[in-house]
Design a protein around this motif. Structure first.
Motif, PDB file in Angstrom:
ATOM      1  N   PHE A  77      11.235 -22.325  29.366  1.00  0.00           N
ATOM      2  CA  PHE A  77      11.708 -22.545  28.001  1.00  0.00           C
ATOM      3  C   PHE A  77      11.912 -21.200  27.289  1.00  0.00           C
ATOM      4  O   PHE A  77      11.216 -20.894  26.312  1.00  0.00           O
ATOM      5  CB  PHE A  77      10.726 -23.421  27.224  1.00  0.00           C
ATOM      6  N   PRO A  78      12.863 -20.398  27.731  1.00  0.00           N
ATOM      7  CA  PRO A  78      13.078 -19.096  27.092  1.00  0.00           C
ATOM      8  C   PRO A  78      13.652 -19.244  25.690  1.00  0.00           C
ATOM      9  O   PRO A  78      14.508 -20.091  25.440  1.00  0.00           O
ATOM     10  CB  PRO A  78      14.076 -18.415  28.025  1.00  0.00           C
ATOM     11  N   ASN A  79      13.147 -18.429  24.781  1.00  0.00           N
ATOM     12  CA  ASN A  79      13.644 -18.401  23.402  1.00  0.00           C
ATOM     13  C   ASN A  79      14.612 -17.228  23.263  1.00  0.00           C
ATOM     14  O   ASN A  79      14.209 -16.071  23.288  1.00  0.00           O
ATOM     15  CB  ASN A  79      12.473 -18.259  22.427  1.00  0.00           C
ATOM     16  N   MET A  80      15.896 -17.540  23.102  1.00  0.00           N
ATOM     17  CA  MET A  80      16.924 -16.514  22.984  1.00  0.00           C
ATOM     18  C   MET A  80      17.174 -16.116  21.529  1.00  0.00           C
ATOM     19  O   MET A  80      17.967 -15.213  21.259  1.00  0.00           O
ATOM     20  CB  MET A  80      18.234 -17.022  23.604  1.00  0.00           C
ATOM     21  N   ARG A  84      11.175 -17.502  15.794  1.00  0.00           N
ATOM     22  CA  ARG A  84      10.166 -18.086  16.671  1.00  0.00           C
ATOM     23  C   ARG A  84      10.290 -19.601  16.680  1.00  0.00           C
ATOM     24  O   ARG A  84      10.619 -20.222  15.669  1.00  0.00           O
ATOM     25  CB  ARG A  84       8.762 -17.678  16.204  1.00  0.00           C
ATOM     26  N   HIS A  85      10.013 -20.197  17.822  1.00  0.00           N
ATOM     27  CA  HIS A  85      10.027 -21.652  17.959  1.00  0.00           C
ATOM     28  C   HIS A  85       8.675 -22.125  18.482  1.00  0.00           C
ATOM     29  O   HIS A  85       7.918 -21.365  19.084  1.00  0.00           O
ATOM     30  CB  HIS A  85      11.131 -22.093  18.914  1.00  0.00           C
ATOM     31  N   LYS A  99       3.201 -22.872  21.716  1.00  0.00           N
ATOM     32  CA  LYS A  99       3.083 -22.443  20.324  1.00  0.00           C
ATOM     33  C   LYS A  99       4.012 -21.270  20.029  1.00  0.00           C
ATOM     34  O   LYS A  99       4.602 -20.685  20.935  1.00  0.00           O
ATOM     35  CB  LYS A  99       1.631 -22.114  20.012  1.00  0.00           C
ATOM     36  N   LEU A 100       4.148 -20.966  18.746  1.00  0.00           N
ATOM     37  CA  LEU A 100       5.116 -19.980  18.267  1.00  0.00           C
ATOM     38  C   LEU A 100       5.286 -18.787  19.208  1.00  0.00           C
ATOM     39  O   LEU A 100       4.320 -18.096  19.533  1.00  0.00           O
ATOM     40  CB  LEU A 100       4.698 -19.473  16.883  1.00  0.00           C
ATOM     41  N   TYR A 101       6.514 -18.560  19.625  1.00  0.00           N
ATOM     42  CA  TYR A 101       6.776 -17.448  20.533  1.00  0.00           C
ATOM     43  C   TYR A 101       8.244 -17.062  20.492  1.00  0.00           C
ATOM     44  O   TYR A 101       9.106 -17.823  20.042  1.00  0.00           O
ATOM     45  CB  TYR A 101       6.380 -17.828  21.967  1.00  0.00           C
ATOM     46  N   TYR A 205      12.755 -19.333   9.537  1.00  0.00           N
ATOM     47  CA  TYR A 205      11.357 -18.930   9.670  1.00  0.00           C
ATOM     48  C   TYR A 205      11.159 -18.167  10.976  1.00  0.00           C
ATOM     49  O   TYR A 205      11.612 -18.579  12.022  1.00  0.00           O
ATOM     50  CB  TYR A 205      10.453 -20.156   9.645  1.00  0.00           C
ATOM     51  N   THR A 206      10.520 -17.021  10.877  1.00  0.00           N
ATOM     52  CA  THR A 206      10.325 -16.180  12.059  1.00  0.00           C
ATOM     53  C   THR A 206       8.901 -16.210  12.577  1.00  0.00           C
ATOM     54  O   THR A 206       8.643 -15.801  13.708  1.00  0.00           O
ATOM     55  CB  THR A 206      10.698 -14.718  11.754  1.00  0.00           C
ATOM     56  N   GLY A 207       7.956 -16.650  11.772  1.00  0.00           N
ATOM     57  CA  GLY A 207       6.579 -16.687  12.225  1.00  0.00           C
ATOM     58  C   GLY A 207       5.990 -15.305  12.298  1.00  0.00           C
ATOM     59  O   GLY A 207       6.631 -14.294  12.048  1.00  0.00           O
TER      60      GLY A 207
END
Length: 208
Positions: A77-80, A84-85, A99-101, A205-207
């Motif tokens: 599940f890469p976050n591009m 943050r998701h 969790k947020l990453y 939102y970036t966290g």
């Protein structure tokens, strides 16, 4: 608005006694429909080879919207995004939480139970996606052209069809795969809009 999916099956024998199966999925207006999962389950099931798959978070959406994997597959599940998701699922087939990453989680998620897994993001409620976990290696998702092509050994199968917008469970059909045959079936769905990036100013939102 209800749409009717019309499936056209054409079979031709290829090398090593494989039947090449081409399936066209259209809506009621005759237009190709994507994101329909097709699975062919053999009457003599064997062990499918589990491979790695990927569901990206890109442009504040999950990509792809629908995935189909065989049981035992590990999914990354890469976050591009720079945002943050927080990816999660409460589905009986697989409960998990990332969790947020940003970037790539340390380890992929193992999908070891057949079923439908609905994905969400705790930060962006509109983000949705689905992973269909099958028992057979003979499964695929239709693309924008509404087509899937599978090469399977000739024989008897249960044909399973699934779409996130279907109105009711679709009853599997028994099919015998051989050369020169055509099969048709249908699935009633209620058409919806796929999740997409919201208008500017939402979901930033970036966290921390």
């Amino acid at each position: 608005m209800k749409l009717l999916l019309v499936l056209l099956f054409t079979f031709g024998l290829s090398t090593a006694c494989l039947a090449e199966v081409t399936i066209q999925v259209n809506d009621q207006a005759g237009q190709p429909l994507e994101d329909a999962v097709v699975e062919l389950i053999s009457s003599q099931p064997g062990s499918g080879k589990a491979v790695h798959a990927e569901v990206r978070q890109q442009d504040l959406t999950f990509v792809p919207f629908v995935s189909a994997v065989v049981r035992g597959t590990k999914v990354e599940f890469p976050n591009m995004d720079k945002t943050r998701h927080h990816v999660y699922s409460f589905s009986p087939a697989k409960e998990f939480e990332l969790k947020l990453y940003v970037g790539k989680p340390e380890a992929p998620v193992l999908f070891d139970k057949a079923g439908i897994v609905a994905l969400g993001c705790n930060i962006h409620d509109y983000m949705q996606a689905y992973i269909y976990v099958g028992t057979s290696p003979h499964l695929a998702v239709t693309g924008k052209n509404g087509l899937v092509t599978l090469a399977v050994p000739a024989g008897e199968y249960q044909l399973v069809l699934w779409h996130p917008w279907q109105n009711a469970d679709w009853q599997p059909q028994k099919v015998t795969l051989s050369a020169g045959q055509i099969y048709q079936s249908s699935l009633a769905i209620t058409h919806q809009q796929k999740p997409q990036k919201p208008k500017k100013g939402f979901g930033a939102y970036t966290g921390s």
